[in-house]
Design a protein around this motif. Structure first.
Motif, mmCIF file in Angstrom:
data_model
loop_
_atom_site.group_PDB
_atom_site.id
_atom_site.type_symbol
_atom_site.label_atom_id
_atom_site.label_comp_id
_atom_site.label_asym_id
_atom_site.label_seq_id
_atom_site.Cartn_x
_atom_site.Cartn_y
_atom_site.Cartn_z
ATOM 1 N N GLU A 120 0.837 -1.192 0.000
ATOM 2 C CA GLU A 120 0.000 0.000 0.000
ATOM 3 C C GLU A 120 0.880 1.253 0.000
ATOM 4 O OE1 GLU A 120 -2.697 -0.186 3.249
ATOM 5 O OE2 GLU A 120 -3.672 -2.031 2.570
ATOM 6 N N ALA A 121 0.366 2.325 -0.592
ATOM 7 C CA ALA A 121 1.133 3.565 -0.701
ATOM 8 C C ALA A 121 1.577 4.084 0.669
ATOM 9 C CB ALA A 121 0.297 4.628 -1.427
ATOM 10 N N VAL A 122 0.749 3.908 1.678
ATOM 11 C CA VAL A 122 1.077 4.403 3.009
ATOM 12 C C VAL A 122 2.319 3.731 3.572
ATOM 13 C CG1 VAL A 122 -0.350 2.748 4.286
ATOM 14 C CG2 VAL A 122 0.045 5.025 5.245
ATOM 15 N N ASP A 123 2.648 2.540 3.077
ATOM 16 C CA ASP A 123 3.814 1.802 3.576
ATOM 17 C C ASP A 123 5.056 1.972 2.714
ATOM 18 O OD1 ASP A 123 2.760 0.731 5.903
ATOM 19 O OD2 ASP A 123 1.897 -1.002 4.881
ATOM 20 N N ALA A 124 4.977 2.758 1.658
ATOM 21 C CA ALA A 124 6.134 2.942 0.775
ATOM 22 C C ALA A 124 7.363 3.464 1.528
ATOM 23 C CB ALA A 124 5.777 3.858 -0.386
ATOM 24 N N PRO A 125 7.234 4.461 2.406
ATOM 25 C CA PRO A 125 8.423 4.920 3.140
ATOM 26 C C PRO A 125 9.005 3.824 4.031
ATOM 27 C CG PRO A 125 6.661 6.553 3.262
ATOM 28 C CD PRO A 125 6.055 5.309 2.695
ATOM 29 N N GLY A 126 8.139 3.024 4.636
ATOM 30 C CA GLY A 126 8.612 1.947 5.496
ATOM 31 C C GLY A 126 9.360 0.881 4.719
ATOM 32 N N ARG A 127 8.849 0.542 3.537
ATOM 33 C CA ARG A 127 9.536 -0.457 2.711
ATOM 34 C C ARG A 127 10.921 0.040 2.303
ATOM 35 N NH1 ARG A 127 4.659 -0.354 0.007
ATOM 36 N NH2 ARG A 127 5.658 0.420 -1.899
ATOM 37 N N ALA A 128 11.004 1.305 1.924
ATOM 38 C CA ALA A 128 12.292 1.876 1.533
ATOM 39 C C ALA A 128 13.259 1.869 2.719
ATOM 40 C CB ALA A 128 12.097 3.300 1.015
ATOM 41 N N PHE A 129 12.742 2.173 3.909
ATOM 42 C CA PHE A 129 13.545 2.171 5.136
ATOM 43 C C PHE A 129 14.139 0.785 5.380
ATOM 44 C CE2 PHE A 129 14.123 1.715 9.703
ATOM 45 C CZ PHE A 129 14.631 2.940 10.115
ATOM 46 N N LEU A 130 13.308 -0.250 5.241
ATOM 47 C CA LEU A 130 13.765 -1.619 5.473
ATOM 48 C C LEU A 130 14.781 -2.063 4.430
ATOM 49 C CD1 LEU A 130 10.321 -3.265 6.343
ATOM 50 C CD2 LEU A 130 12.187 -2.780 7.950
#
Length: 329
Positions: A120-130
């Motif tokens: 989901e778009a809301v998790d894009a920053p989190g995925r990049a962080f990981l």
């Protein structure tokens, strides 16, 4: 940039502020301070868990947790989560929280860390962080949803009648609450069924008391909409007459979600799992109807096909991210 500080989570004082951070970060799965406290108190005290928050101008703006995974326990494996309020991002808060948590488990000999994210778009920053830190998406889970108002439940009358004729009764957890063996039989049934769920990891059997607190006493559980398939007279030494079950929980915002659905091997192929879900949907419709969400693992082709036949539509994909850690010198 406004300075921030890290500190241990204060219980229960911080639960309201933490809920605000989590709801701003994951608005599609909101929760309450009361749920956070209940879930924390239901945690197995024998397992390690550490939690930190970040404060900025006296306000909690981020939270992180890292601890043993009670679903797949190994002393060297940890499962964690981290959330930064959207209006506090880009200041290094998430990095500071993550580094502090990771140091704590490294000191305990951690060799692997797991977490979850989604497409989901809301998790894009989190995925990049990981991914920047070396995490790899090692497993997928599909989320699907349906609204009971759009399902013709009458078309399943024949299925329910055929199972009743075979001696299978569908009883809600509410109806079974006075059965002195209910909790133990369900605990054993849950463990038997979970071992057949293709989740890409070796599972751990939780202690009975922890399982009851986390599953049957969870305030989101809707016992009147969670059903057990019963064969009266059958006396399995571990599961008694229980041959399958399906649970439905209610999110504070109003939608429902399926927690577990499974049927013993000898009872599969007869439509028992489908009947359990239909019973729940009929009960929900009788109470006014609503949205139901569920998760399935890609190898579980039979369950995915059954859900599609019921009317579930896939909405997103969840990823289990894993990080392999090098031994600390």
């Amino acid at each position: 940039m406004t300075p921030f500080t890290l500190r241990d989570l204060r219980k229960p004082q911080d639960y309201a502020a933490v809920a605000d951070v989590l709801n701003a970060s994951q608005p599609s799965w909101p929760l309450t301070p009361e749920l956070l406290q209940t879930w924390e108190e239901a945690r197995d005290p024998a397992l390690f868990n550490t939690q930190l928050v970040a404060e900025q101008d006296g306000r909690v703006v981020a939270v992180g947790a890292l601890g043993h995974d009670d679903f797949a326990f190994e002393d060297w494996r940890y499962f964690g989560s981290l959330a930064v309020h959207p209006d506090a991002r880009g200041q290094g808060i998430g990095t500071a929280l993550y580094d502090a948590l990771l140091r704590r488990v490294r000191e305990r000999g951690a060799r692997e860390v797991r977490t979850m994210s989604s497409d989901e778009a809301v998790d894009a920053p989190g995925r990049a962080f990981l991914e920047k830190r070396g995490y790899v998406a090692a497993w997928e889970r599909y989320e699907s949803r349906l609204d009971t108002a759009g399902v013709d439940l009458a078309r399943f009358d024949g299925l329910l009648a055929s199972l009743a004729a075979e001696g299978v009764e569908l009883r809600s957890l509410s109806e079974l609450k006075d059965d002195p063996q209910r909790d133990r039989w369900l605990w054993e049934l849950d463990w038997e069924l979970f071992q057949d769920v293709p989740m890409g990891m070796t599972l751990t059997k939780r202690p009975l008391d922890a399982w009851v607190r986390q599953e049957l006493e969870d305030p989101t559980l809707a016992p009147e909409l969670s059903f057990v398939a019963v064969r009266p007279g059958q006396a399995d030494p571990l599961t008694g007459p229980y041959v399958g079950y399906s649970t439905l929980g209610r999110n504070p915002s109003g939608f429902y979600y399926i927690g577990m659905t499974g049927v013993k091997r000898g009872e599969r192929g007869k439509g028992v799992a489908k009947a359990l879900k239909v019973a729940a949907m009929r009960g929900l419709n009788a109470a006014g109807g609503g949205e139901i969400r569920t998760f399935n693992d890609p190898p579980n082709v039979a369950m995915i096909g059954m859900n599609e036949a019921l009317g579930f539509k896939r909405t997103s994909t969840r990823y289990r991210y894993e990080l392999q850690l090098e031994a600390t010198p």
